[in-house]
Structure formats: C-alpha cells, structure tokens
Write an enzyme that holds these catalytic residues in place. Structure first.
Site, mmCIF file in Angstrom:
data_model
loop_
_atom_site.group_PDB
_atom_site.id
_atom_site.type_symbol
_atom_site.label_atom_id
_atom_site.label_comp_id
_atom_site.label_asym_id
_atom_site.label_seq_id
_atom_site.Cartn_x
_atom_site.Cartn_y
_atom_site.Cartn_z
ATOM 1 N N HIS A 91 4.261 17.520 -27.183
ATOM 2 C CA HIS A 91 3.676 15.983 -26.907
ATOM 3 C C HIS A 91 2.610 15.290 -27.573
ATOM 4 O O HIS A 91 2.436 14.009 -27.580
ATOM 5 C CB HIS A 91 3.489 15.852 -25.403
ATOM 6 N N ASN A 107 2.310 19.449 -21.528
ATOM 7 C CA ASN A 107 2.317 18.533 -22.908
ATOM 8 C C ASN A 107 3.013 19.332 -24.043
ATOM 9 O O ASN A 107 2.683 18.630 -25.537
ATOM 10 C CB ASN A 107 1.229 17.988 -22.359
ATOM 11 N N HIS A 136 3.839 12.075 -29.357
ATOM 12 C CA HIS A 136 2.800 10.716 -28.631
ATOM 13 C C HIS A 136 1.928 10.365 -30.397
ATOM 14 O O HIS A 136 2.308 9.381 -29.994
ATOM 15 C CB HIS A 136 2.163 10.781 -28.050
ATOM 16 N N ARG A 155 0.696 -1.396 -0.106
ATOM 17 C CA ARG A 155 -0.072 -0.225 -0.136
ATOM 18 C C ARG A 155 0.665 1.450 -0.404
ATOM 19 O O ARG A 155 -0.064 2.194 0.502
ATOM 20 C CB ARG A 155 -0.610 0.012 1.437
ATOM 21 N N GLU A 188 13.488 17.802 -24.574
ATOM 22 C CA GLU A 188 12.808 18.260 -22.476
ATOM 23 C C GLU A 188 12.913 19.513 -22.526
ATOM 24 O O GLU A 188 12.723 20.096 -22.179
ATOM 25 C CB GLU A 188 12.819 17.694 -21.897
ATOM 26 N N LYS A 220 10.076 23.183 -13.859
ATOM 27 C CA LYS A 220 9.327 22.267 -13.994
ATOM 28 C C LYS A 220 8.201 21.458 -12.020
ATOM 29 O O LYS A 220 7.276 21.267 -11.984
ATOM 30 C CB LYS A 220 9.597 20.443 -14.090
ATOM 31 N N LYS A 225 4.666 11.593 -11.495
ATOM 32 C CA LYS A 225 3.731 10.181 -12.341
ATOM 33 C C LYS A 225 4.646 9.096 -12.491
ATOM 34 O O LYS A 225 5.240 9.141 -12.918
ATOM 35 C CB LYS A 225 3.754 11.842 -13.725
ATOM 36 N N GLU A 263 -3.285 17.890 -12.777
ATOM 37 C CA GLU A 263 -2.902 17.811 -13.479
ATOM 38 C C GLU A 263 -4.580 18.694 -14.102
ATOM 39 O O GLU A 263 -5.039 17.959 -14.819
ATOM 40 C CB GLU A 263 -2.607 17.369 -14.541
ATOM 41 N N ARG A 265 -0.751 22.026 -15.497
ATOM 42 C CA ARG A 265 0.584 21.002 -15.599
ATOM 43 C C ARG A 265 0.208 20.591 -17.225
ATOM 44 O O ARG A 265 1.411 20.094 -17.147
ATOM 45 C CB ARG A 265 0.215 20.183 -14.805
ATOM 46 N N HIS A 304 11.186 9.140 -27.504
ATOM 47 C CA HIS A 304 10.583 9.755 -27.243
ATOM 48 C C HIS A 304 10.500 11.669 -27.589
ATOM 49 O O HIS A 304 10.198 12.087 -27.892
ATOM 50 C CB HIS A 304 10.486 10.009 -25.892
#
Ligand SMILES: NC(=O)c1ccc[n+]([C@@H]2O[C@H](COP(=O)([O-])OP(=O)(O)OC[C@H]3O[C@@H](n4cnc5c(N)ncnc54)[C@H](O)[C@@H]3O)[C@@H](O)[C@H]2O)c1
Ligand SMILES: [Zn+2]
Length: 369
Positions: free
Chosen positions: A245, A242, A249, A118, A182, A224, A140, A234, A238, A263
């Site tokens: 992205h 992206n 993506h 947990r 990035e 960041k 994330k 987000e 936030r 990426h």
C-alpha cells in the site's frame, strides 16, 4: 464468523441471496430498528429495490439516500449533504444506517454513523469484492482531504457485515480484479497455503464460480478479522495490512485518482514492488517476487509502473514524496511492509531511504527503456 472485539464485536455473514432476507438477518442480530439505506447511483439501480422490499416487509424501513458513485463522494461536501439529509429525515440515536455499496459508501456512511447524534449503529452490505474482503471489516471510516486520501476519519465498528456474494456478478471485471489484489494480499501476508490455493483456483474465482468465491471471501475476512482483533487501532500488527500500500498509494496519488489507476491496481503493483525491494535487500530469496508478479499478471492486473496507462512516468522524487506523505510515516521514518517469503511479511520500521531511492530509480528508468 465473528470479529472478536469484546463489546464492539460483530458477525460477518457470507452467503448467496442474502440481500433478499437482509431485514430478518439484521433484526436477528441487532433487533428491529428504523433503517435508512445509503447507497450510490449504480448500486441503487441494481439492488436498492430488493433491500427496500426486505426492510419494508419487516416494518423497519425509514427511507434511503442515493449519492453519486465514485471516490469524489468521500468528501466534506457529500458528507455534509448526507448528515444534513439524515438529520432532516429524523434519524435518531437508536436508528440504524445501512451502507449498501463499495468501499466509498462504506467509508462515508461509517464516518457519518460515528458522528451523527454522537454515534449511531450501522450495517455494512458491501457490494464490491474490495469492500467484501477489506473495507467493510475493521471499522476504519473516513473521507478524503485535499491533502490526501482518508486523512479525516474515525474508528467505528459496524454492528453487522452482510456479504451477498451474488452481487459480484454485476461488478465490472476491472473492479473485480482490483478487489482481487486485496485477496492476494492476505496470502502474501501470512497465509502461504491460501496463496497456493489462489494460484490453482484463479480461473474459478474470476469466472464467478460461487464456491470458489465464497471460499476466497471467507478466508480473506477471517484473515482481516484476526488482524483487527489483535490490533484494532493499528498500534502494531494491523500495519501488515498495508502490504503493497505505501508503494500503491504513492502511485495512486501520482496518477491523480482520475480512474487511470484503481486502488487495487496500485496495490497489485505495490505488492510486486514490496517483494522486489525485499529481494534487493537480501531479505527474501530471489525468484519469489517473480512468482507474485506472475500470479497477478495471470489475473490481468498491472504489475509494473510502466503498466499504468498514463501519458508520462512518475519521477523518483515524486514517488518518494508521496510515500513519505502517506500516513504510514512515523517520526519521519518510512515504515514499509516487507517479506521474507510468500506468507512471511513483516513491518520494517526504518527502511533504508538511499536503497529505496536507487531501487525506484531502477524501476522507473529500466521499465521506461
Ligand atoms: N475502510 C477501510 O478499511 C478501507 C480499506 C480499503 C479501501 N477502502 C476505501 O474503499 C474505497 C474503494 O472502494 P471500492 O473499490 O469498493 O470502490 P467504489 O465504492 O467506488 O465502487 C467501485 C464502483 O463499482 C460500482 N459498484 C459497486 N458495487 C457494484 C455491483 N455489485 N455491481 C456493479 N457495480 C457496482 C460503484 O458504483 C463504483 O462505481 C476507497 O475510497 C478506499 O480508500 C477503505
Ligand atoms: Zn487496499
């Protein structure tokens, strides 16, 4: 530096030769705990011994797990292997997982840490530029589904991020440049002066000047951390992270994650497309996308769909389908990060689909011709 998230806040330590003193730094931050290192084969060959020695000297070493390198490790099967192994090793609630590696290891270990017993604590020791400036900060975590990337995951903040910039010396140049896309992103979002600094100092960063690297990594982490502190989960701001992205993506998904497009390479092309599309909509003065593209080209990054080394080109329908599948779709409407200028990005909630289709048609066809 601190990521200000109240009781979930944590420090990011950035410097040279931090790996050798990692155990002491971890203990200073979170006290002495039994630590299990999780890393990949490539990184293990380079840095595992050093980190093990440091933890052993403090009496905090409880073993290590070495996984195959590459995106395929962000899968249910590797996740299952990892958590079963950790439970078998007797990991308890008060113990600590140490993620030593790139974004793949960081995302997988963070996810495991968030559900094992947990939730246990974990430390990020990112070893790629991408992980140092992006994935290790912000909490994330996750793995990939057969339906797409990062679709299974949690928010679980690390207890500490330890960034040793010396480890970038062994990173293959292509991976370094992918991470650089990035770094550029933060300048494009809301730090025009940082983008101008990157234009002047690109050579120093790529050639491994320690001061320039430290400045670029620190500024990126600050950018960041500020966004994450303002919007941890987000629900708004936030999403600026992206930038580039949604296009990126889609290109990655089309290329098929087979190594033909990393990426960060998809992000570089996506950044240029976001600025070109902003210009086309009249949101951004003409010429700005050219400046963005020139800088990324100078770095040695791809900046157009035709730069992708595959035998075929995507169709506009394929790209649109992937863009709409991206999790940045809300209620069927495509959310894009667009820009009024360098350093002036914003979230466009309902992007005009017909315009987008015309734009992509032009990009795919004109560039092919
Ligand atoms: N959680 C987030 O917020 C977030 C943000 C961005 C990206 N990501 C994820 O990050 C992942 C990509 O991360 P990545 O680009 O770091 O890839 P990666 O972890 O696969 O590392 C790239 C390659 O470099 C090798 N490597 C790592 N460090 C090295 C070093 N110091 N010297 C030599 N080789 C080294 C690795 O073994 C691997 O082969 C993707 O899965 C992406 O979804 C997550
Ligand atoms: Zn990214």
């Amino acid at each position: 530096m601190r990521v200000e998230l109240g009781s979930r806040g944590y420090s990011i330590l950035i410097g040279r030769e931090l790996l050798a003193s990692a155990a002491g730094l971890i203990a200073d931050e979170v006290g002495h705990r039994r630590c299990v290192i999780i890393t990949d084969r490539n990184v293990a060959g380079l840095y595992l011994q050093q980190l093990e020695a440091s933890l052993l000297s403090c009496g905090d070493y409880a073993g290590s797990v070495v996984l195959p390198a590459g995106e395929a490790s962000k899968s249910f099967s590797q996740f299952e292997r990892l958590v079963e192994k950790l439970i078998g090793m007797g990991v308890e609630r008060g113990d600590m997982l140490v993620a030593l590696g790139g974004g793949v290891i960081g995302d997988l270990v963070g996810f495991a840490a968030s559900v094992l017993r947990r939730g246990v604590r974990f430390v990020q020791i990112p070893t790629t530029l991408l992980a140092q400036v992006d994935s290790s900060v912000g909490g994330k975590t996750g793995i990939n589904s057969s339906h797409g990337k990062n679709l299974i995951g949690t928010f679980h903040q690390p207890s500490l991020v330890l960034i040793d910039t010396d480890v970038l010396d062994t990173l293959p140049r292509r991976e370094l440049l992918a991470g650089y896309a990035e770094v550029v992103k933060y300048g494009l979002i809301d730090r025009a002066e940082f983008f101008a600094w990157l234009e002047k100092n690109l050579g120093r960063i790529v050639d491994g000047d320690p001061e320039a690297r430290a400045y670029a990594v620190t500024t990126s982490c600050k950018a960041k951390a500020a966004v994450v502190a303002a919007d941890e989960r987000e629900s708004g701001r936030r999403a600026l992270l992206n930038l580039g992205h949604t296009f990126g993506h889609a290109l990655e998904a089309w290329a098929g994650y087979d190594g033909s497009l990393l990426h960060g390479e998809g992000v570089a092309i996506g950044e240029v497309l976001a600025f070109q599309f902003s210009e086309r909509l009249g949101l951004c003065p003409s010429g700005v996308s050219g400046r963005v593209a020139r800088h990324l080209q100078q770095a040695g990054l791809p900046t157009a769909i035709s730069d992708i080394a595959t035998s075929s080109s995507p169709t506009v329908e394929e790209l649109l389908r992937h863009m709409q599948q991206d999790k940045k779709v809300k209620g069927g409407e495509l959310v894009l990060v667009l820009a009024r200028n360098i350093g002036e990005s914003f979230i466009q909630k309902s992007s005009p689909l017909a315009e987008l289709k015309d734009f992509l048609t032009e990009k795919v066809f004109r560039e092919q011709g």
